[in-house]
Design a protein around this motif. Sequence first.
Motif, PDB file in Angstrom:
ATOM      1  N   SER A 104     -10.613 -13.017  -4.998  1.00  0.00           N
ATOM      2  CA  SER A 104     -10.636 -11.547  -4.930  1.00  0.00           C
ATOM      3  C   SER A 104      -9.077 -11.275  -4.997  1.00  0.00           C
ATOM      4  N   ARG A 105      -8.703  -9.976  -5.621  1.00  0.00           N
ATOM      5  CA  ARG A 105      -7.569  -9.369  -5.551  1.00  0.00           C
ATOM      6  C   ARG A 105      -7.596  -7.884  -5.204  1.00  0.00           C
ATOM      7  N   PHE A 106      -6.522  -7.420  -4.646  1.00  0.00           N
ATOM      8  CA  PHE A 106      -6.539  -5.903  -4.624  1.00  0.00           C
ATOM      9  C   PHE A 106      -5.946  -5.464  -5.730  1.00  0.00           C
ATOM     10  N   LEU A 107      -6.456  -4.390  -6.308  1.00  0.00           N
ATOM     11  CA  LEU A 107      -6.188  -3.668  -7.464  1.00  0.00           C
ATOM     12  C   LEU A 107      -4.602  -3.126  -7.321  1.00  0.00           C
ATOM     13  N   ASN A 108      -3.722  -3.760  -8.119  1.00  0.00           N
ATOM     14  CA  ASN A 108      -2.369  -3.215  -7.935  1.00  0.00           C
ATOM     15  C   ASN A 108      -1.909  -1.976  -8.493  1.00  0.00           C
ATOM     16  N   SER A 109      -2.751  -0.993  -8.058  1.00  0.00           N
ATOM     17  CA  SER A 109      -2.419   0.209  -8.664  1.00  0.00           C
ATOM     18  C   SER A 109      -1.202   1.091  -8.174  1.00  0.00           C
ATOM     19  N   ASP A 110      -0.660   1.934  -8.789  1.00  0.00           N
ATOM     20  CA  ASP A 110       0.423   2.852  -8.103  1.00  0.00           C
ATOM     21  C   ASP A 110       0.369   3.402  -6.695  1.00  0.00           C
ATOM     22  N   CYS A 111      -1.065   3.839  -6.473  1.00  0.00           N
ATOM     23  CA  CYS A 111      -1.092   4.320  -4.955  1.00  0.00           C
ATOM     24  C   CYS A 111      -1.216   3.211  -4.044  1.00  0.00           C
ATOM     25  N   TYR A 112      -1.686   1.958  -4.465  1.00  0.00           N
ATOM     26  CA  TYR A 112      -1.688   0.893  -3.477  1.00  0.00           C
ATOM     27  C   TYR A 112      -0.306   0.432  -3.235  1.00  0.00           C
ATOM     28  N   LYS A 113       0.555   0.199  -4.018  1.00  0.00           N
ATOM     29  CA  LYS A 113       1.965  -0.142  -4.084  1.00  0.00           C
ATOM     30  C   LYS A 113       2.743   0.948  -3.131  1.00  0.00           C
ATOM     31  N   GLU A 114       2.495   2.347  -3.660  1.00  0.00           N
ATOM     32  CA  GLU A 114       3.303   3.396  -2.858  1.00  0.00           C
ATOM     33  C   GLU A 114       2.950   3.233  -1.125  1.00  0.00           C
ATOM     34  N   ASN A 115       1.467   3.121  -1.234  1.00  0.00           N
ATOM     35  CA  ASN A 115       0.651   3.050   0.328  1.00  0.00           C
ATOM     36  C   ASN A 115       1.481   1.946   1.118  1.00  0.00           C
ATOM     37  N   LEU A 116       1.596   0.798   0.422  1.00  0.00           N
ATOM     38  CA  LEU A 116       2.242  -0.521   1.138  1.00  0.00           C
ATOM     39  C   LEU A 116       3.527  -0.434   1.361  1.00  0.00           C
ATOM     40  N   GLU A 117       4.447   0.221   0.501  1.00  0.00           N
ATOM     41  CA  GLU A 117       5.774   0.334   0.486  1.00  0.00           C
ATOM     42  C   GLU A 117       6.167   1.231   1.767  1.00  0.00           C
ATOM     43  N   HIS A 118       5.300   2.119   1.860  1.00  0.00           N
ATOM     44  CA  HIS A 118       5.641   3.110   3.082  1.00  0.00           C
ATOM     45  C   HIS A 118       4.788   2.857   4.254  1.00  0.00           C
ATOM     46  N   ASN A 119       4.091   1.826   4.379  1.00  0.00           N
ATOM     47  CA  ASN A 119       3.261   1.644   5.328  1.00  0.00           C
ATOM     48  C   ASN A 119       2.359   2.938   5.877  1.00  0.00           C
ATOM     49  N   HIS A 120       1.935   3.725   4.961  1.00  0.00           N
ATOM     50  CA  HIS A 120       1.531   4.851   5.314  1.00  0.00           C
ATOM     51  C   HIS A 120       0.492   5.502   4.248  1.00  0.00           C
ATOM     52  N   ILE A 121      -0.473   6.296   4.392  1.00  0.00           N
ATOM     53  CA  ILE A 121      -1.188   6.815   3.222  1.00  0.00           C
ATOM     54  C   ILE A 121      -0.314   7.846   2.505  1.00  0.00           C
ATOM     55  N   MET A 122       0.209   7.693   1.295  1.00  0.00           N
ATOM     56  CA  MET A 122       0.989   8.497   0.584  1.00  0.00           C
ATOM     57  C   MET A 122       0.284   9.373  -0.537  1.00  0.00           C
ATOM     58  N   VAL A 123      -1.065   8.837  -0.906  1.00  0.00           N
ATOM     59  CA  VAL A 123      -1.586   9.508  -2.174  1.00  0.00           C
ATOM     60  C   VAL A 123      -3.034   9.902  -1.513  1.00  0.00           C
ATOM     61  N   SER A 124      -3.255  11.049  -1.636  1.00  0.00           N
ATOM     62  CA  SER A 124      -4.692  11.850  -1.263  1.00  0.00           C
ATOM     63  C   SER A 124      -5.680  11.164  -2.075  1.00  0.00           C
ATOM     64  N   GLU A 125      -7.046  10.975  -1.579  1.00  0.00           N
ATOM     65  CA  GLU A 125      -7.969  10.572  -2.121  1.00  0.00           C
ATOM     66  C   GLU A 125      -9.316  11.603  -1.738  1.00  0.00           C
ATOM     67  N   PHE A 126     -10.216  11.200  -2.246  1.00  0.00           N
ATOM     68  CA  PHE A 126     -11.596  12.135  -2.086  1.00  0.00           C
ATOM     69  C   PHE A 126     -11.599  12.917  -0.749  1.00  0.00           C
ATOM     70  N   GLY A 127     -11.602  12.143   0.302  1.00  0.00           N
ATOM     71  CA  GLY A 127     -11.631  12.598   1.601  1.00  0.00           C
ATOM     72  C   GLY A 127     -10.606  12.458   2.484  1.00  0.00           C
ATOM     73  N   THR A 128      -9.468  11.940   2.020  1.00  0.00           N
ATOM     74  CA  THR A 128      -8.236  11.795   2.687  1.00  0.00           C
ATOM     75  C   THR A 128      -7.149  12.751   2.040  1.00  0.00           C
ATOM     76  N   ILE A 129      -6.369  13.412   3.090  1.00  0.00           N
ATOM     77  CA  ILE A 129      -5.376  14.127   2.578  1.00  0.00           C
ATOM     78  C   ILE A 129      -4.100  13.526   3.040  1.00  0.00           C
ATOM     79  N   ALA A 130      -3.127  13.118   2.020  1.00  0.00           N
ATOM     80  CA  ALA A 130      -1.872  12.406   2.374  1.00  0.00           C
ATOM     81  C   ALA A 130      -1.100  13.303   3.138  1.00  0.00           C
ATOM     82  N   MET A 131      -0.715  13.211   4.264  1.00  0.00           N
ATOM     83  CA  MET A 131       0.310  13.861   5.064  1.00  0.00           C
ATOM     84  C   MET A 131       1.612  13.520   4.651  1.00  0.00           C
ATOM     85  N   PRO A 132       2.680  14.531   4.871  1.00  0.00           N
ATOM     86  CA  PRO A 132       3.827  14.799   4.489  1.00  0.00           C
ATOM     87  C   PRO A 132       4.527  13.210   5.049  1.00  0.00           C
TER      88      PRO A 132
END
Length: 557
Positions: A104-132
């Motif tokens: 198995s592998r995680f999809l190396n998407s831009d949002c995955y990389k950005e989230n991991l880089e900041h250790n925080h949800i940085m990109v909003s999804e369907f039911g999750t709003i990315a906080m500032p």
Amino acid sequence: MSSVNRLNNSTSGWKMTRSQNKDQHLTDVLGLPCIENLVCSADETPEPIATTITGNIPSWIKGNFLRNGPGKFEIGRSSFNHWFDCMALMHQFHIEDGKVTYMSRFLNSDCYKENLEHNHIMVSEFGTIAMPDPCKNFFQRFLSRFELPKSSDNANVSFVQYKGDYYVSTETNFMHKIDPQTLETKEKVDWSKFVAVNGATAHPHVDPDGTTYNMGNSYTRKGAFYNIIMVPSKKVNPNDTLEGATVVCSIPSEDKSKPSYYHSFAMSENYVVFIEQPIKMDLLKIVTSRLRGKGINEGVYWDPKRNTVFHVINKHTGKLSLIKYYAKPLSTFHQINFYEENGFLIMDMCCSDDGQAINNYLIQNLKKSGNALDEVYNTVCRVFPRRFVLPLNMDSHTPCGQNLNTLLNNTATAIKTDKNKVFCTHEDLHGDDLHEYGGLEFPHINYSMCNSCPYRYVYGCGFRHLVGDSLIKMDLQGKQIKVWKHAGMYPSEPIFVSSPGAVEEDDGVILSVVITPNQDKSTFLLVLDAKSFEELGRAEVPINIPYGFHGTFQNRH
């Protein structure tokens, strides 16, 4: 009464009343087991590992069973809210010579990389709003609330094919090309660079020659449009992705600012049918979701005052039929099959009488237990297979008020109510015994043999829980079912793999990944004989895997 093949079937702790809420197929179930461990983060396994085989995996199966779904449910201290939001984890079961390996592998998407880089949800999804970003100053954080939500490239829904290449897809305008042998992320592809759409479904349809059709929305000053997209079967250059894609037909939304949500569509040999259902998207709420601090899902709602509309398009000419086919309000995520017969379109799909389920799949709901879990399940309308029949040959002389469906052995109706208007009612494709298994979803057929053709068998998951908890084979002749079910085991969508040289429709096997949330590291790949629906073998994986969405089989013969 339908015949049922029960395998180690236990219904202890269950109570069900079907006399209440019959039309909407609601339930009164008590004692659901907690499935919290189905929605827990997993580590990736980037190198193939051996599995333990029990029984027999047929030696003729050679290829990769590919699965996609959520795999990471939190980033640092921030958690995703909706099941559809979590970071994509891709799975591969390589089957050859009766043996199985897993990786198995995680999809190396831009949002995955950005989230991991900041250790925080940085990109909003369907039911999750990315906080500032907490690293920004107060003024920057304030201004960021006025930014339009950007599309996520977290393609966690399915594996799809275009021009022979494999992609993972969701419902935004981004897909990722994947190497099915290694699960490496190769290339990000943007639909809007090729056709004027703002996204596409994760459920395309394929003609026998490899031409692929899909659907995507576009938003203009004239309002929202639903677009039928055609992607040619061949590459002109080796690195081609969606080059040559064209919009075959654009269908205006009945409500310009509140188009319908759709997850898939129906296609026969000559026609595409778009199902405009009364699950609506309030575009103003969606565009302002970040400003209001709300998820996109808050802008998706069920409007039972509206009927369902079936739009019929000739996929060769792109002409939209002037006839509008209506049905009572219904919700559908997955179609089963669609074919033409004697001047009629036969459309089979999984339907419910209520469209609010999409907002019930919050992570907090999936983690509930006891009475709270029962309450969530009992508010979700059950999904059942239904058949609609749409008459193609109508003119000004066609009488109003009488059933135009003249097909034998079929109880669906199609009644002309006005010029170019037909109201349709469905035939149930199931017997009463399907209620015992919670209806049917994640339908699959022998696609290569039967898509767009008359057929007999449907495979799917029974839903006596918030996720599939049984596998079902439906025989449409006599509406009989066979069932594989074991307590505490939650099988994924069944995938049919045809035997080499098969002539009969059900000559092959069913593949499904079975998750066991209350047993540690006991997930397994299940192989059933598609004819008898008896277990042939299983391959146990010594790790925990979250419950996923969709998959496909890459045949390596």
